[in-house]
Design an enzyme around this catalytic site. Structure first.
Site, mmCIF file in Angstrom:
data_model
loop_
_atom_site.group_PDB
_atom_site.id
_atom_site.type_symbol
_atom_site.label_atom_id
_atom_site.label_comp_id
_atom_site.label_asym_id
_atom_site.label_seq_id
_atom_site.Cartn_x
_atom_site.Cartn_y
_atom_site.Cartn_z
ATOM 1 N N GLU A 153 26.137 24.476 25.534
ATOM 2 C CA GLU A 153 26.045 25.584 26.494
ATOM 3 C C GLU A 153 26.880 25.260 27.733
ATOM 4 O O GLU A 153 27.648 26.089 28.203
ATOM 5 C CB GLU A 153 24.583 25.813 26.928
ATOM 6 C CG GLU A 153 23.759 26.582 25.940
ATOM 7 C CD GLU A 153 22.935 25.670 25.064
ATOM 8 O OE1 GLU A 153 23.193 24.447 25.071
ATOM 9 O OE2 GLU A 153 22.056 26.164 24.341
ATOM 10 N N ALA B 13 12.635 19.155 31.048
ATOM 11 C CA ALA B 13 11.717 20.204 30.606
ATOM 12 C C ALA B 13 10.775 20.595 31.726
ATOM 13 O O ALA B 13 10.277 21.720 31.775
ATOM 14 C CB ALA B 13 10.930 19.730 29.396
ATOM 15 N N ASP C 143 15.238 31.158 9.468
ATOM 16 C CA ASP C 143 15.202 30.673 10.845
ATOM 17 C C ASP C 143 16.396 31.242 11.584
ATOM 18 O O ASP C 143 17.488 31.296 11.036
ATOM 19 C CB ASP C 143 15.276 29.144 10.852
ATOM 20 C CG ASP C 143 13.931 28.545 10.500
ATOM 21 O OD1 ASP C 143 12.912 29.121 10.919
ATOM 22 O OD2 ASP C 143 13.907 27.528 9.788
ATOM 23 N N LYS D 7 21.575 25.182 38.615
ATOM 24 C CA LYS D 7 21.491 26.291 37.656
ATOM 25 C C LYS D 7 20.301 26.021 36.740
ATOM 26 O O LYS D 7 19.930 24.869 36.500
ATOM 27 C CB LYS D 7 22.791 26.432 36.855
ATOM 28 C CG LYS D 7 23.060 25.339 35.824
ATOM 29 C CD LYS D 7 24.223 25.761 34.946
ATOM 30 C CE LYS D 7 24.248 25.049 33.592
ATOM 31 N NZ LYS D 7 24.728 23.692 33.528
ATOM 32 N N ARG E 4 13.142 22.508 34.454
ATOM 33 C CA ARG E 4 13.877 23.567 33.765
ATOM 34 C C ARG E 4 15.125 23.991 34.556
ATOM 35 O O ARG E 4 15.514 25.137 34.586
ATOM 36 C CB ARG E 4 12.973 24.772 33.477
ATOM 37 C CG ARG E 4 11.887 24.391 32.465
ATOM 38 C CD ARG E 4 11.177 25.588 31.943
ATOM 39 N NE ARG E 4 10.443 26.222 33.031
ATOM 40 C CZ ARG E 4 10.372 27.531 33.212
ATOM 41 N NH1 ARG E 4 10.986 28.329 32.397
ATOM 42 N NH2 ARG E 4 9.676 28.028 34.207
#
Lengths: 680, 572
Positions: free
Chosen positions: A346, A376, A305, A392, A379
């Site tokens: 992030e 989701a 993975d 962003k 986004r």
């Protein structure tokens, strides 16, 4: 209970030696001996000579014959000792696990509600439901069906940091013997009595009902075959001797037979297998069968993975790419503000980059700032601060949410930068402020250190690596190239993985993979080596044939190495054992035939003192080589990844040529000692 | 190196080079037949082939599994034994018996029937004074062809086992037998027989001619269809000569050139099969590696034999024999030590058994080499087909022992070597010492056994050992000296030949079946290399260790003790 992993005992410490010595006598039980045909044959010959001696059939000098009998029994005992020693290392660990098991009581739920009965864990059947509360030990393997709890799994993993176990999802599996430290869970038992993870682990570390692996069986057949061939060769000698007008005493023939049959490898064979499994256990990997460990050595393709194996789990910001007319600082500042409330790795990496690269002052979001978290659906995420709105997110999402931006020159530039970043394997994030497109944040997967070299190593060994990722093909290709894997499977679904494994297997290749989720289960079951993370679901743990207690997917590579080392050790010692016979012949043939034809003494190339000392020296060498090789059998031969031809050349030189030469020296030295001590 | 000559070494070296040169052309031809391809012979031979299938009710396209193949093969051979036995017994009342021989006695007939069907051609009789032309042609010559074809067919099956994947089908025995006989053996023997006639070997149906010698005495010179039998005895590694003294007879082997050609013809098909093997498994290097290992063993053997023979016997030298000629006892002066040692090594490396000198009269070490060649199972180039499948059994063992050392389950040509293959290979390899040493042990303590011996002492031991080695290995050459015509020898050698043939064949076929069912693993950097010098060395080492250790005690008591005694001038 508190669990202390047993301290690492050195092979020849008294703590292990003592029980092993006792064990070597206990293993003289014919029912145990018969499992090892070559050693069984040795024991029969030893018994025969003992009976002959006891009944007064003394052919040679009595002192010589007594010594011969003694060394034959020692040969058998040394073999038993090797096995007992290998088992001994696992015993301490097994005892501790068994203690844990003895303490297990269950609160078995009956009917509806929280009514429970206290029963011993051994009475639990699959399908029963139990309640586990704070400070209870989980009584059996199962699946959490209700509740959330933190669990200390140190008894199994040796790792004391607690983990969360909750109903549903990929963290629902619990293991018997682990302890709930807070809250409560209801667990549906998934094991039948005596077949749980703990039982398997006990059996495994103890090597108790160890089944012979396919390769071990084949090797045993070969050893039996060689024994039969040498039995024919030796048992026809009396007739030849009679023809030559003489006779050769039974003890001498017995000595010849025992030195010729492959006692060395036969004595060490089971120790090698146990030690191989033990190496895995100490590496915190549990194999459900020895077959799986052997399969690991044969692996041709490894599926890895991307996340967690090829790259560290999180992406990091590495660059700010403003569009024309926007300064980098402006973009950095907007990104900085937008990410202040973003607690993801992030987000934190964007803040860190902005401060490092552009020296932006440290600041807190004011109270009145409004933060829209990432979803989701949208986004993107955003923040309203200092009277402006910054957002962003995914490039197309930003473009779609910025009215009139899609056709502007800035948008075209944005798309160009996006494509450039995607092609390099990075992830682009667009930033806009009050409807104005500012630029792109370049997020990058960070490769794990040293993986590139590991993959190159694997390639040299003839193993192909395939990276599995959910990324799009372009990104995947870039990361694959950077990491140096041979191939990749992009936008992979569990079905794709399964199909890939099947395809490789149809081509005759053996495949290894690791996984943890329930949807990995079919692929784990299909793979020849399926390494399941201990944090994984019960379904995944059932499907795979190995469990990694540390849940570290990169270990798959080491597991392959350990499998190879096990096979190499077996092969090296077999070669050594067979090669040894040459020197033994040169010691014994002239010694026993010289009475028929004195001229055959010319074959006594080692210049051994007398016939008796030659025979004794050969049989002593044959016995002593077993304990001398025990450390090697337990540690395994040195293994370094290299092409097969290179490994072969090296091992053939050491164990083949060495196997021919070493006994010439050894037997000569023993002969000097035997004569020095006046034993013959 | 005493007394060896450059000419001798050139002959040996040249022979090896020519063997290598033959491998590909013969291999290509064999490969075409292996695959059942159409060849330029098809227009001529095809109708005969189809007619045979029709008469036999065989569908050549219907392939058999290893069991079906084995049953067909055994049936064919069993019927062959019975037929040949009956034919010999009643030859007295049958035609084509110009010398009016009566029926062959029981032990000899039994022994001969098994001998020719198993491609051994051990002859416990003098051919020209025992067998009628009918028996020679219809019985022995037919078996010379079909026993050779049987051997090649088994090699084909084992090759298919490696080359095919996930199948039970291994070919059709009847089709293989027919094709090998019609497309390979008959045409090549036809051409070869003509060549032999050209070189001076007679080919006639006349029984014998009466001649008057220079001293005026009368002599009856036996004649017959010699060239045709010599052709097949060599190409088919049968070895049964027309004349009792075999290739030492000037009619069977008139001169240097015929001698060289005959030696090459012994190796031709065996060497060719190694190439066929490589081609069939998709890498000719695999075949070359096997041939290389065979030739390394061969070169070592022939050099030792040559040096031993050229050095001669010090006892003879002490008695006044000129030492420069080497050991000439039992040798034709026209061949000398080099050509005799070479022929002896070739005929025993392959399971041919034709001889151009008396191995019994070799120096002990010179005789040990042929003996050891046979005991290894005649896998050095070997009998047609039998050499390759015997060698592959050793290759399987070698790869299993050493293959583990690269850290993988051993695999050969992509096929995993597992318990079943090991069991079968060990079974096949163990039958050699069981029969050779077992029977020798029996003979050496039985009056019936000992009465056949010509010599006492270690040389007698060598005679017995050689006889059972030759029988079990289906070689057929004798150490002379031994008279093997009594019931004991006839029976035990017959059994030895049977064991040595069929108890290797069945395991070999079973291995082929097991391998063909497997899925091949593609070769990569992690695979065990089976083409380079390392592999060749490994093969040679394993064969010498396993084969050598098995027979060392008996060899030490036979030729070993004898050589040492000879060097000290001791006689028995």
């Amino acid at each position: 209970m508190s669990y202390h992993p047993p301290k690492r005992l050195s092979v020849f410490s008294w703590e292990l030696m003592g029980p092993a010595i006792v064990g070597s006598f206990r293993k003289l039980d014919p029912r145990q001996l018969v499992r090892n045909p070559v050693m069984f044959a040795t024991a029969i010959v030893a018994l025969l000579l003992t009976v002959l001696l006891a009944s007064g059939h003394v052919a040679a000098s009595i002192g010589f014959q007594v010594q011969l009998v003694l060394w034959l029994w020692l040969t058998v005992l040394f073999g038993n000792f090797a096995e007992a020693l290998a088992e001994g290392r696992g015993k301490a660990q097994a005892d501790s696990l068994r203690d844990t098991k003895a303490q297990l009581w269950a609160k078995q739920l009956i009917g509806v509600g929280d009514v429970w009965d206290r029963v011993p864990a051994t009475r639990l059947m699959a399908g029963d439901r139990v309640l586990v509360e704070t400070n209870d030990l989980i009584p059996a393997d199962g699946e959490v069906v209700e509740g959330v709890a933190s669990v200390n799994e140190a008894a199994i993993t040796g790792e004391s940091a607690p983990v969360i176990r909750e109903a549903g999802g990929d963290r629902s599996a619990v293991t018997a013997g682990t302890r709930v430290i807070s809250d409560w869970i209801k667990v549906r038992v998934s094991q039948e009595p005596g077949q749980g993870f703990l039982d398997r682990m006990i059996a495994l570390v103890e090597g108790a009902q160890r089944q012979k692996t396919p390769n071990e069986i084949a090797l045993t057949i070969l050893l039996v075959g060689l024994t039969i061939i040498f039995l024919i060769a030796v048992s026809t000698i009396p007739s030849f001797a009679a023809y030559a007008g003489g006779s050769i005493a039974v003890p001498l023939l017995a000595a010849l037979l025992i030195t010729l049959i492959p006692t060395t490898i036969a004595a060490l064979l089971s120790a090698i297998g146990i030690a191989g499994m033990d190496r895995l256990v100490r590496f915190n990997v549990l194999a459900k069968s020895g077959r799986a460990v052997e399969a690991a050595g044969d692996i041709d393709v490894i599926l890895l993975d991307k996340t967690g194996t090829v790259t560290i789990g999180d992406r990091r910001a590495t660059e700010f790419r403003p569009v024309s007319g926007v300064s980098a600082t402006e973009l950095a500042e907007a990104a900085y503000l937008a990410s202040l409330a973003d607690e993801t790795p992030e987000g934190r990496s964007i803040v860190a980059l902005a401060r490092e690269r552009y020296g932006l002052p440290e600041r807190q979001l004011p109270q009145e700032a409004k933060f829209d978290p990432f979803t989701a659906q949208t986004r993107l995420s955003g923040v309203e601060v200092d009277g402006s709105r910054i957002r962003k997110g995914a490039v197309d999402a930003i473009l779609a949410h910025t009215p009139g931006a899609a056709d502007s020159a800035a948008a075209a530039e944005l798309r160009r930068i996006t494509e450039e970043i995607a092609r390099s394997g990075g992830t682009p994030l667009a930033v806009e402020r009050d409807g104005r497109l500012l630029g792109i944040l370049h997020l990058k997967d960070i490769l794990k250190a040293g993986m590139r070299e590991r993959f190159a190593e694997l390639r040299r060994m003839g193993i192909r690596t395939v990276m599995i990722t959910g990324d799009n093909p372009m990104t995947a290709a870039a990361i694959a190239a950077e990491a140096g894997v041979d191939d990749f499977l992009a936008e992979a679904t569990p079905e794709d993985k399964l199909a890939l494994i099947r395809r490789e297997q149809i081509g005759g290749r053996l495949v290894a993979m690791c996984g943890d989720g329930t949807n990995d289960a079919p692929a784990l079951a299909q793979a020849d080596v399926g390494l399941t993370m201990n944090t994984g679901t019960q379904a995944a743990r059932e499907a795979g044939n190995m469990v990694d207690l540390d849940s570290d997917p990169t270990k798959l590579i080491e597991v392959v190495g350990l499998g190879k080392q096990l096979l190499m050790t077996r092969g090296a010692l077999t070669t050594f054992s067979v090669a040894n016979d040459v020197a033994k012949y040169f010691a014994i043939i002239p010694a026993i035939f010289v009475i028929l034809y004195p001229s055959l003494g010319i074959f006594n190339v080692m210049g051994l003192e007398s016939s008796q000392s030659a025979i004794l020296s050969a049989i002593i060498f044959n016995a002593l080589i077993i304990p001398a090789l025990v450390p090697l059998a337990l540690k395994g031969v040195r293994y370094r990844p290299a092409p097969a031809a290179q490994i072969l050349r090296r091992n053939l030189a050491i164990y083949g040529v060495g196997g021919i030469v070493a006994p010439f020296i050894g037997i000569k030295l023993i002969d000097i000692a035997v004569n020095g001590l006046g034993l013959a | 190196m005493a007394n060896t000559t450059p000419e001798g070494w050139i002959l040996i070296g040249g022979f090896i080079v020519l063997t290598v040169a033959m491998a590909k052309p013969f291999g290509l031809w064999l490969h075409a037949i292996y695959e059942g391809r159409r060849t330029w012979l098809s227009p001529i031979v095809g109708p005969v082939e189809r007619l045979l299938y029709k008469v036999g009710g065989v569908d050549p396209a219907r392939e058999q599994g290893w069991r079906g193949y084995a049953v067909a093969l055994f049936l064919f051979n069993a019927i062959g034994i019975l037929f040949l036995y009956a034919l010999q017994r009643v030859q007295g009342v049958l035609p084509l018996n110009p010398q009016e021989f009566s029926g062959v006695a029981h032990p000899v007939a039994f022994n001969t029937a098994i001998s020719f069907v198993t491609n051994t051609n051990w002859q416990s009789y003098g051919g020209e004074t025992t067998m009628s032309h009918l028996v020679q042609m219809l019985g022995l010559t037919v078996q010379n062809f079909v026993s050779a074809a049987t051997g090649i067919a088994i090699a084909f099956v084992l090759i298919r086992g490696f080359a095919r994947r996930e199948t039970r089908e291994l070919g059709n025995f009847w089709a293989d037998l027919t094709r090998i006989t019609l497309y390979i053996l008959l045409p090549s023997c036809f051409v070869y027989a003509l060549l032999l006639v050209f070189l001076g070997v007679p080919q006639t149906l006349a029984g014998s001619v009466a001649a008057t010698t220079m001293e005026g005495a009368g002599q009856v010179i036996a004649l017959g269809p010699v060239a045709s039998q010599v052709a097949v005895k060599m190409l088919g590694t049968n070895g049964g000569g027309f004349f009792n003294v075999n290739a030492a007879h000037p009619f069977e082997n008139p001169g240097d050139l015929s001698n060289l050609v005959q030696m090459l013809s012994i190796f031709a098909l065996g060497a060719g099969l190694t190439w066929t093997f490589g081609r069939a498994v998709g890498n000719t290097k695999q075949g070359w590696a096997i041939l290389a290992a065979m030739l390394v063993l061969f070169a070592a053997g022939v050099s030792s034999a040559y040096i031993a023979e050229a050095s001669g016997n010090p006892i003879h030298h002490a008695a006044g024999v000129d030492p420069s000629g080497g050991n000439m006892e039992g040798k034709e002066t026209r061949f000398g030590p080099a050509a005799s040692a070479l022929f002896a090594t070739v005929t025993t490396a392959a399971s041919c058994g034709a001889v151009n000198s008396m191995h019994d009269s070799f120096t002990p070490v010179g005789g040990l080499i042929p003996l050891f060649n046979i005991q290894l199972g005649e896998i050095i180039v070997g009998g047609v087909g039998a050499g390759l499948y015997g060698f592959l059994l050793f290759a399987i063992l070698a790869i299993f022992v050493a293959g583990l050392m690269v850290g993988r389950t051993p695999e050969y040509l992509g096929k995993k070597i597992e318990a079943r293959e090991i069991k079968l290979a060990v079974l096949a390899i163990a039958i050699l010492p069981l029969s050779i040493l077992g029977f020798t042990a029996l003979a050496s303590v039985m009056l019936q056994g000992l009465e056949g011996l010509q010599d006492s002492g270690p040389h007698g031991m060598s005679e017995m050992l050689y006889a059972y080695s030759s029988g079990t290995g289906n070689n057929g050459s004798a150490f002379a000296g031994l008279t093997a015509s009594n019931d004991f020898w006839g029976l035990t050698l017959g059994i030895a030949m049977f064991l040595g043939r069929f108890f290797v064949i069945f395991p070999a076929l079973a291995i082929a079946g097991s391998l063909a069912a497997k899925k091949p693993i593609p070769a990569g950097a992690g695979s065990f290399p089976t083409t380079g010098p390392l592999w060749v060395g490994l093969l040679v080492g394993l064969i010498l260790i396993v084969g050598g250790l098995t027979f060392l005690p008996s060899l030490a008591l036979g030729p070993g003790a004898e050589q040492l005694a000879m060097l000290r001038g001791q006689t028995f």
